[in-house]
Design an enzyme around this catalytic site. Sequence first.
Site, PDB file in Angstrom:
ATOM      1  N   TYR A 129      67.897  13.657  76.076  1.00  0.00           N
ATOM      2  CA  TYR A 129      68.833  13.010  76.991  1.00  0.00           C
ATOM      3  C   TYR A 129      69.488  14.000  77.949  1.00  0.00           C
ATOM      4  O   TYR A 129      70.208  13.599  78.856  1.00  0.00           O
ATOM      5  CB  TYR A 129      69.930  12.283  76.198  1.00  0.00           C
ATOM      6  CG  TYR A 129      69.401  11.186  75.309  1.00  0.00           C
ATOM      7  CD1 TYR A 129      68.945   9.983  75.850  1.00  0.00           C
ATOM      8  CD2 TYR A 129      69.344  11.345  73.931  1.00  0.00           C
ATOM      9  CE1 TYR A 129      68.451   8.975  75.040  1.00  0.00           C
ATOM     10  CE2 TYR A 129      68.852  10.339  73.106  1.00  0.00           C
ATOM     11  CZ  TYR A 129      68.406   9.163  73.669  1.00  0.00           C
ATOM     12  OH  TYR A 129      67.911   8.166  72.868  1.00  0.00           O
ATOM     13  N   HIS A 153      72.471   9.125  82.238  1.00  0.00           N
ATOM     14  CA  HIS A 153      73.352   8.617  81.186  1.00  0.00           C
ATOM     15  C   HIS A 153      74.269   9.696  80.612  1.00  0.00           C
ATOM     16  O   HIS A 153      75.230   9.382  79.919  1.00  0.00           O
ATOM     17  CB  HIS A 153      72.491   8.031  80.059  1.00  0.00           C
ATOM     18  CG  HIS A 153      73.028   6.765  79.484  1.00  0.00           C
ATOM     19  ND1 HIS A 153      73.895   5.924  80.159  1.00  0.00           N
ATOM     20  CD2 HIS A 153      72.832   6.182  78.266  1.00  0.00           C
ATOM     21  CE1 HIS A 153      74.193   4.878  79.394  1.00  0.00           C
ATOM     22  NE2 HIS A 153      73.574   5.018  78.239  1.00  0.00           N
ATOM     23  N   TYR A 189      76.095   8.448  69.885  1.00  0.00           N
ATOM     24  CA  TYR A 189      75.327   7.714  70.885  1.00  0.00           C
ATOM     25  C   TYR A 189      76.297   6.841  71.680  1.00  0.00           C
ATOM     26  O   TYR A 189      77.341   6.409  71.186  1.00  0.00           O
ATOM     27  CB  TYR A 189      74.172   6.904  70.296  1.00  0.00           C
ATOM     28  CG  TYR A 189      73.045   7.805  69.811  1.00  0.00           C
ATOM     29  CD1 TYR A 189      72.058   8.238  70.692  1.00  0.00           C
ATOM     30  CD2 TYR A 189      73.005   8.252  68.496  1.00  0.00           C
ATOM     31  CE1 TYR A 189      71.050   9.094  70.269  1.00  0.00           C
ATOM     32  CE2 TYR A 189      71.998   9.116  68.064  1.00  0.00           C
ATOM     33  CZ  TYR A 189      71.029   9.537  68.958  1.00  0.00           C
ATOM     34  OH  TYR A 189      70.045  10.400  68.542  1.00  0.00           O
ATOM     35  N   ASN A 194      76.794   3.845  72.881  1.00  0.00           N
ATOM     36  CA  ASN A 194      77.368   2.531  72.594  1.00  0.00           C
ATOM     37  C   ASN A 194      78.407   2.531  71.481  1.00  0.00           C
ATOM     38  O   ASN A 194      79.081   1.525  71.266  1.00  0.00           O
ATOM     39  CB  ASN A 194      76.255   1.539  72.238  1.00  0.00           C
ATOM     40  CG  ASN A 194      75.360   1.230  73.417  1.00  0.00           C
ATOM     41  OD1 ASN A 194      75.604   1.693  74.538  1.00  0.00           O
ATOM     42  ND2 ASN A 194      74.312   0.457  73.190  1.00  0.00           N
ATOM     43  N   ASN A 222      78.782  -0.312  77.872  1.00  0.00           N
ATOM     44  CA  ASN A 222      78.915  -0.433  76.418  1.00  0.00           C
ATOM     45  C   ASN A 222      79.696   0.720  75.788  1.00  0.00           C
ATOM     46  O   ASN A 222      80.429   0.520  74.813  1.00  0.00           O
ATOM     47  CB  ASN A 222      77.536  -0.542  75.771  1.00  0.00           C
ATOM     48  CG  ASN A 222      76.872  -1.873  76.054  1.00  0.00           C
ATOM     49  OD1 ASN A 222      77.544  -2.888  76.218  1.00  0.00           O
ATOM     50  ND2 ASN A 222      75.551  -1.887  76.123  1.00  0.00           N
TER      51      ASN A 222
END
Length: 241
Positions: free
Chosen positions: A60, A65, A110, A112, A157
Amino acid sequence: MLQALTVPGACVPFDQRTVFQKHQSPILRRVTASSTGKDGEKLEYTPWLVVGLGNPGNKYHGTRHNVGFEMIDRISKEEGIIMNTIQSKALIGIGSIGEVPVLLAKPQTYMNFSGESVGPLAAYYQVPMRHILVYDEMSLPNGVMRLQPKGGHGHHNGMKSVMEHLDGCRQFPRLCIGVGNPPGTMDVKAFLLQKFGAEEREQVDEAIKQGAAAVRILILRGFDDSIDRFNLVQKYKYHKV
């Protein structure tokens, strides 16, 4: 005079109430600092919790993100705050900006489930809601930012999770970092997990540099005219006359 307590990677003026974890690593139960003003009065500095949202793991790194993580890395480097402790499912660093105590955090839950870190950290260090600054990304133009004293979750989220773990409260500052919108009918999740193109990367790098400077102003001076000017410049910085 300031009294200094040495924290690994930083020498910061804190009060002397501490809790020690394993290996004698000092973690401050209540992060405060004090100094003496011009007239001899004692000045107290309320701590800030500065959180960047993202996903852990190398795959990532550098994606749209994870710009929140990149912002924390920039502040960590500029302010000399070393990220070397895991607490409440987050990688954290304890230091200061000026004389103001600051905790930097990168939740490892993570995106969310970011609130699972933010809520417990805010409670543990007794950080007031107005001093919880959360970085996220949203569909502003790439590299454009907006610093605001409060807001909703905007169907994000990660931000939704943070609000849920702060008892549904939305009265905390956030810095929104634009990563643009997916082209055509491209899936939003796939777009967010992409890395930036060369020109986009330059814009985001410059934005992160500007954002770190704006955060320093916010922590030292609050939402003053400088923040208003910052938002105005950001709004029009890619508009061509």
